[in-house]
Write a protein that holds these residues in place. Structure first.
Motif, PDB file in Angstrom:
ATOM      1  N   VAL A  20       0.825  -1.209   0.000  1.00  0.00           N
ATOM      2  CA  VAL A  20       0.000   0.000   0.000  1.00  0.00           C
ATOM      3  C   VAL A  20       0.858   1.258   0.000  1.00  0.00           C
ATOM      4  O   VAL A  20       0.649   2.177  -0.798  1.00  0.00           O
ATOM      5  N   THR A  21       1.849   1.300   0.892  1.00  0.00           N
ATOM      6  CA  THR A  21       2.670   2.513   1.002  1.00  0.00           C
ATOM      7  C   THR A  21       3.540   2.714  -0.232  1.00  0.00           C
ATOM      8  O   THR A  21       3.766   3.859  -0.661  1.00  0.00           O
ATOM      9  N   SER A  22       4.018   1.637  -0.838  1.00  0.00           N
ATOM     10  CA  SER A  22       4.838   1.790  -2.043  1.00  0.00           C
ATOM     11  C   SER A  22       3.997   2.296  -3.213  1.00  0.00           C
ATOM     12  O   SER A  22       4.482   3.059  -4.054  1.00  0.00           O
ATOM     13  N   ALA A  23       2.724   1.888  -3.281  1.00  0.00           N
ATOM     14  CA  ALA A  23       1.835   2.392  -4.322  1.00  0.00           C
ATOM     15  C   ALA A  23       1.611   3.894  -4.163  1.00  0.00           C
ATOM     16  O   ALA A  23       1.652   4.656  -5.135  1.00  0.00           O
ATOM     17  N   ILE A  24       1.375   4.315  -2.932  1.00  0.00           N
ATOM     18  CA  ILE A  24       1.170   5.747  -2.668  1.00  0.00           C
ATOM     19  C   ILE A  24       2.429   6.535  -3.013  1.00  0.00           C
ATOM     20  O   ILE A  24       2.372   7.593  -3.656  1.00  0.00           O
ATOM     21  N   ASN A  25       3.585   6.015  -2.617  1.00  0.00           N
ATOM     22  CA  ASN A  25       4.834   6.743  -2.822  1.00  0.00           C
ATOM     23  C   ASN A  25       5.280   6.762  -4.279  1.00  0.00           C
ATOM     24  O   ASN A  25       5.823   7.763  -4.751  1.00  0.00           O
ATOM     25  N   LEU A  26       5.048   5.669  -5.013  1.00  0.00           N
ATOM     26  CA  LEU A  26       5.396   5.673  -6.426  1.00  0.00           C
ATOM     27  C   LEU A  26       4.474   6.621  -7.195  1.00  0.00           C
ATOM     28  O   LEU A  26       4.921   7.357  -8.084  1.00  0.00           O
ATOM     29  N   ALA A  27       3.192   6.610  -6.843  1.00  0.00           N
ATOM     30  CA  ALA A  27       2.245   7.517  -7.498  1.00  0.00           C
ATOM     31  C   ALA A  27       2.638   8.978  -7.248  1.00  0.00           C
ATOM     32  O   ALA A  27       2.584   9.815  -8.162  1.00  0.00           O
ATOM     33  N   TYR A  28       3.050   9.280  -6.034  1.00  0.00           N
ATOM     34  CA  TYR A  28       3.460  10.659  -5.710  1.00  0.00           C
ATOM     35  C   TYR A  28       4.708  11.046  -6.496  1.00  0.00           C
ATOM     36  O   TYR A  28       4.790  12.146  -7.063  1.00  0.00           O
ATOM     37  N   LEU A  29       5.691  10.147  -6.538  1.00  0.00           N
ATOM     38  CA  LEU A  29       6.927  10.426  -7.263  1.00  0.00           C
ATOM     39  C   LEU A  29       6.640  10.717  -8.736  1.00  0.00           C
ATOM     40  O   LEU A  29       7.130  11.697  -9.309  1.00  0.00           O
ATOM     41  N   LYS A  30       5.846   9.846  -9.375  1.00  0.00           N
ATOM     42  CA  LYS A  30       5.567  10.005 -10.796  1.00  0.00           C
ATOM     43  C   LYS A  30       4.739  11.258 -11.068  1.00  0.00           C
ATOM     44  O   LYS A  30       4.877  11.892 -12.120  1.00  0.00           O
ATOM     45  N   LYS A  31       3.865  11.623 -10.125  1.00  0.00           N
ATOM     46  CA  LYS A  31       3.080  12.855 -10.300  1.00  0.00           C
ATOM     47  C   LYS A  31       3.989  14.073 -10.282  1.00  0.00           C
ATOM     48  O   LYS A  31       3.782  15.028 -11.041  1.00  0.00           O
ATOM     49  N   GLN A  32       5.012  14.033  -9.426  1.00  0.00           N
ATOM     50  CA  GLN A  32       5.978  15.135  -9.399  1.00  0.00           C
ATOM     51  C   GLN A  32       6.758  15.216 -10.709  1.00  0.00           C
ATOM     52  O   GLN A  32       7.262  16.283 -11.081  1.00  0.00           O
ATOM     53  N   LEU A  33       6.840  14.096 -11.408  1.00  0.00           N
ATOM     54  CA  LEU A  33       7.556  14.048 -12.686  1.00  0.00           C
ATOM     55  C   LEU A  33       6.622  14.284 -13.874  1.00  0.00           C
ATOM     56  O   LEU A  33       7.016  14.081 -15.029  1.00  0.00           O
ATOM     57  N   GLY A  34       5.368  14.685 -13.576  1.00  0.00           N
ATOM     58  CA  GLY A  34       4.457  15.093 -14.633  1.00  0.00           C
ATOM     59  C   GLY A  34       3.493  14.039 -15.137  1.00  0.00           C
ATOM     60  O   GLY A  34       2.821  14.252 -16.155  1.00  0.00           O
ATOM     61  N   MET A  35       3.373  12.912 -14.438  1.00  0.00           N
ATOM     62  CA  MET A  35       2.466  11.857 -14.886  1.00  0.00           C
ATOM     63  C   MET A  35       1.184  11.889 -14.052  1.00  0.00           C
ATOM     64  O   MET A  35       1.212  12.255 -12.870  1.00  0.00           O
ATOM     65  N   ASN A  36       0.093  11.496 -14.678  1.00  0.00           N
ATOM     66  CA  ASN A  36      -1.209  11.521 -13.989  1.00  0.00           C
ATOM     67  C   ASN A  36      -1.445  10.183 -13.279  1.00  0.00           C
ATOM     68  O   ASN A  36      -2.261   9.366 -13.693  1.00  0.00           O
ATOM     69  N   THR A  37      -0.717   9.969 -12.214  1.00  0.00           N
ATOM     70  CA  THR A  37      -0.753   8.698 -11.484  1.00  0.00           C
ATOM     71  C   THR A  37      -1.708   8.762 -10.302  1.00  0.00           C
ATOM     72  O   THR A  37      -1.805   9.782  -9.621  1.00  0.00           O
ATOM     73  N   VAL A  38      -2.389   7.639 -10.062  1.00  0.00           N
ATOM     74  CA  VAL A  38      -3.356   7.546  -8.965  1.00  0.00           C
ATOM     75  C   VAL A  38      -3.120   6.238  -8.213  1.00  0.00           C
ATOM     76  O   VAL A  38      -3.162   5.162  -8.812  1.00  0.00           O
ATOM     77  N   PRO A  39      -2.845   6.301  -6.892  1.00  0.00           N
ATOM     78  CA  PRO A  39      -2.648   5.059  -6.136  1.00  0.00           C
ATOM     79  C   PRO A  39      -3.953   4.326  -5.912  1.00  0.00           C
ATOM     80  O   PRO A  39      -5.007   4.945  -5.731  1.00  0.00           O
ATOM     81  N   LYS A  40      -3.908   2.999  -5.951  1.00  0.00           N
ATOM     82  CA  LYS A  40      -5.079   2.162  -5.723  1.00  0.00           C
ATOM     83  C   LYS A  40      -4.695   1.003  -4.821  1.00  0.00           C
ATOM     84  O   LYS A  40      -3.513   0.704  -4.621  1.00  0.00           O
ATOM     85  N   VAL A  41      -5.708   0.323  -4.269  1.00  0.00           N
ATOM     86  CA  VAL A  41      -5.485  -0.917  -3.523  1.00  0.00           C
ATOM     87  C   VAL A  41      -6.366  -2.002  -4.132  1.00  0.00           C
ATOM     88  O   VAL A  41      -7.433  -1.719  -4.679  1.00  0.00           O
ATOM     89  N   LEU A  42      -5.909  -3.251  -4.014  1.00  0.00           N
ATOM     90  CA  LEU A  42      -6.639  -4.370  -4.613  1.00  0.00           C
ATOM     91  C   LEU A  42      -7.427  -5.186  -3.586  1.00  0.00           C
ATOM     92  O   LEU A  42      -7.913  -6.274  -3.899  1.00  0.00           O
ATOM     93  N   GLY A  43      -7.539  -4.668  -2.382  1.00  0.00           N
ATOM     94  CA  GLY A  43      -8.281  -5.387  -1.349  1.00  0.00           C
ATOM     95  C   GLY A  43      -8.348  -4.571  -0.078  1.00  0.00           C
ATOM     96  O   GLY A  43      -7.855  -3.432  -0.012  1.00  0.00           O
TER      97      GLY A  43
END
Length: 540
Positions: A20-43
């Protein structure tokens, strides 16, 4: 039609804190780099992860059910439709102009009917009704006529043709406010029809009407139009000014929801064999038409995977999505891609350790709450840096992140792990499938679930129930191995239980003869490094 270019970022099913935390952190990193990333969970998140998110006041990511292709992921450019006040004549010309053979009829954006060329053909051949229900304007358009007098927007009635002598018509044909008269230059018929207040008079052959009759028509509020068509042509064409909805299909209209799966639509289209299908949104508003060939025009959902790279552990429908990037710390699994992608993998204790390295590479400042999430992922996956998967990089990273997050590493870590071991409000099924992962080797399924505890006695009363669940689920789901590891954080080891039919495999994997249920494996705390490889080796 895909509405956005969002990229979904998520960890594995039955998400743990690192996922969960890696999804949130990767989404944040990529958003700072200009990508429209959204963190999700599968359960559902577990109690440990819930503690972490609450501690650092971070919103839980939304649940992602699947990434299967939906109708909205296709490019279907046919938005043809007509309103329910349009005529049969208009519908015919519209379909002719656009090369289509059916079209939906809308009422306030809702699909009210569906008209096809075959409906118009049948109407023209077999319908001998002289009833007219049309708008004044539709009649003008159908007869290529011009307005003479207009008092009503809607014209309803039965049309009659002045084909007899004046006296014959006047003596035998009743004219009233529900009559539409088609007449040429028979002025006696015109006068008779106007005096009896006909609903509409259609003057054919472009004939003129005397001024005195025109004034009388104004007094009696008689609608009049004039067409260059002769009487026969007028009689043939006027029925086409009826509203198209009158001859359209209005019951059992097959529509497609934009959120429907493409696979379901293909099954529907192969069964129904229609050319076009109206597409509606969640409010049942019409948004376009789709045909079977449009299923080749795909905009696959874009995704980034963290903390896993196995199809069995990932979101449903992953094969139908476009994988943009994978960041993981496990062995290379079963996932393949059609094109080259960014794949970051390191033999570290946590995906978040690798993510912190990526933040540094891109010179992205780590916010306090993100640092707390990264630290929590590392603590969870390394059992506070004591797991055999722990590397020096994990330890250095955890120290730096604790400073950024403003917490004491050991104090916070113990508090977090303790929150994760709470069994309050959980059933045996909840616990058994809380951190469940499945692997496949040589068509054999390996399932390993793990739970941590500070007191093994908490499980004493439920052991028989766990054994029963292991055997039942292994049999029902054809699991070759279904193992349950209860990891004692204080003793730094695990108690293992497994389905009965897997006994020989487990004995070979851990080199223990007559391995009893509940065997304690000293120092065994890592599923990734100390469990899965051993079982795979036996089955490979």
């Amino acid at each position: 039609m895909k509405e956005t270019n969002e990229i979904y970022v998520f960890g594995h099913k039955n998400p743990d804190t690192d996922a969960v935390t890696s999804a949130i952190n990767l989404a944040y990193l990529k958003k700072q780099l200009g990508m429209n990333t959204v963190p999700k969970v599968l359960g559902n998140i577990n109690s440990e992860t819930e503690f972490v998110l609450n501690y650092f006041n971070v919103k839980k990511p939304e649940y992602l059910n699947n990434v299967k292709l939906q109708i909205k992921d296709l490019d279907y450019n046919n938005n043809h439709s007509i309103d329910n006040n349009q005529s049969i004549y208009y519908a015919y010309n519209y379909m002719q102009e656009h090369g289509i053979n059916n079209i939906p009829i809308l009422n306030n954006k809702k699909v009210e009917g569906l008209i096809a060329m075959k409906h118009i053909a049948k109407y023209m051949i077999s319908d001998d009704s002289k009833v007219l229900n049309a708008s004044y304007q539709n009649i003008i358009e159908s007869l290529e006529a011009e307005e003479v007098l207009k008092f009503n927007d809607t014209i309803e009635g039965t049309f009659t043709i002045a084909a007899f002598k004046n006296t014959t018509f006047i003596e035998n044909i009743k004219v009233d406010n529900n009559t539409i008269v088609l007449v040429g230059d028979r002025y006696k018929v015109l006068e008779y029809s106007i005096k009896n207040k006909a609903k509409l008079i259609v003057i054919t052959g472009n004939n003129n009407i005397p001024e005195e009759l025109l004034n009388l028509a104004r007094e009696n509020k008689v609608n009049i139009i004039k067409t260059s068509f002769h009487t026969y042509e007028t009689a043939k064409m006027i029925s086409l000014s009826n509203y198209a909805i009158q001859i359209a299909i209005k019951e059992d209209i097959v529509t497609v929801d934009e959120n429907d799966l493409v696979s379901d639509f293909i099954d529907l289209a192969n069964k129904k064999k229609y050319t076009y299908y109206p597409v509606v949104d969640k409010n049942k508003n019409f948004i376009g038409n789709i045909e079977l060939i449009d299923t080749n025009k795909q905009n696959r959902k874009q995704v980034m995977l963290t903390d896993h790279n196995e199809y069995d552990q990932s979101v449903d429908g992953l094969q139908e999505a476009e994988i943009v990037e994978i960041v993981d710390h496990h062995n290379i699994g079963s996932i393949g891609t059609m094109a080259p992608i960014n794949f970051r993998s390191m033999p570290v204790g946590s995906t978040n350790t690798l993510l912190y390295k990526m933040y540094k590479e891109h010179n992205i400042k780590v916010p306090k709450e993100n640092a707390g999430l990264m630290l929590s992922g590392i603590i969870s996956d390394t059992l506070l840096l004591v797991s055999p998967t722990t590397t020096e990089l994990d330890k250095e990273t955890a120290k730096e992140l604790a400073e950024i997050a403003g917490v004491d590493l050991n104090q916070y870590g113990l508090e977090m792990l303790k929150a994760g071991t709470s069994l309050k409000g959980k059933t045996e099924e909840d616990i058994l499938f809380g951190d469940f992962k499945m692997y496949e080797v040589n068509n054999k399924k390996i399932c390993v679930t793990q739970v941590s505890t500070f007191d093994i006695n908490d499980f004493n009363d439920s052991i028989e129930k766990y054994k029963e669940l292991l055997n039942k689920n292994a049999e029902n789901n054809n699991y070759d191995v279904f193992a349950f590891f209860i990891t004692d954080i204080l003793k730094n080891g695990s108690y293992v239980y497994y389905n009965n039919s897997a006994q020989e495999i487990m004995e070979k994997a851990f080199d223990i003869e007559n391995m009893p249920q509940g065997t304690y494996l000293d120092g065994c705390v890592s599923r990734k490094k100390q469990v899965i490889p051993k079982i795979m080796k036996v089955l490979d």
